[in-house]
Write an enzyme that holds these catalytic residues in place. Sequence first.
Site, mmCIF file in Angstrom:
data_model
loop_
_atom_site.group_PDB
_atom_site.id
_atom_site.type_symbol
_atom_site.label_atom_id
_atom_site.label_comp_id
_atom_site.label_asym_id
_atom_site.label_seq_id
_atom_site.Cartn_x
_atom_site.Cartn_y
_atom_site.Cartn_z
ATOM 1 N N HIS A 56 0.879 -1.192 0.039
ATOM 2 C CA HIS A 56 -0.020 0.097 -0.030
ATOM 3 C C HIS A 56 0.987 1.392 0.156
ATOM 4 O O HIS A 56 2.037 1.220 0.622
ATOM 5 C CB HIS A 56 -0.859 -0.070 1.136
ATOM 6 C CG HIS A 56 -2.045 -1.037 1.204
ATOM 7 N ND1 HIS A 56 -3.125 -0.936 2.203
ATOM 8 C CD2 HIS A 56 -1.992 -2.206 0.513
ATOM 9 C CE1 HIS A 56 -3.690 -2.156 1.942
ATOM 10 N NE2 HIS A 56 -3.236 -2.685 0.782
ATOM 11 N N GLU A 58 1.069 3.964 1.612
ATOM 12 C CA GLU A 58 1.344 4.467 3.081
ATOM 13 C C GLU A 58 2.419 3.621 3.383
ATOM 14 O O GLU A 58 3.217 4.244 4.291
ATOM 15 C CB GLU A 58 0.192 4.905 4.062
ATOM 16 C CG GLU A 58 -0.961 5.569 3.409
ATOM 17 C CD GLU A 58 -1.929 4.899 2.723
ATOM 18 O OE1 GLU A 58 -3.110 5.246 2.616
ATOM 19 O OE2 GLU A 58 -1.585 3.623 2.073
#
Length: 160
Positions: A56, A58
Amino acid sequence: MDRERHIKLLKRCIEISNDSRKHGNTPFGSLLTDKNGKILLEQENIEITEHICTGHAETALAAKASKLYDKTFLWECVLYTTAEPCAMCTGAIYWGNIGSVVYAMTESRLLELTGDNSQNPTFNLPASKIIEKGQKDIQIIGPFPEIEELTKLAHDGYWD
């Protein structure tokens, strides 16, 4: 920081999420700024093309940042992202010692967009609920309804 700066940086995250989609990944993007709002790092989602289940935007950004900066510096930084960080990403932000998070769209709103899609089996657990169980006072800011439509555009047709 002021709302206008947050919106400007979130719009950049939306551009990053569009690039992520163009590059064969899910439409998510994030960036990291210093305490003055200077962009230090940008990150697309890399889960599909790199075959990394933790890819992901982040989480990848937090990993990259932790290699480049010490935890004291990162505590003064802000991670911006298109959608509220999931449980995994919130954990990476927590362990990376990034002191603030700003997001455009809630995880529950994202779930409405993605539906029952195996590529994004959403937890629907607010990042603030995860952070409040920890020992760090990470600031969570969002959502920003005034740019939700822009954020949604990156997802249009993707989850069908």
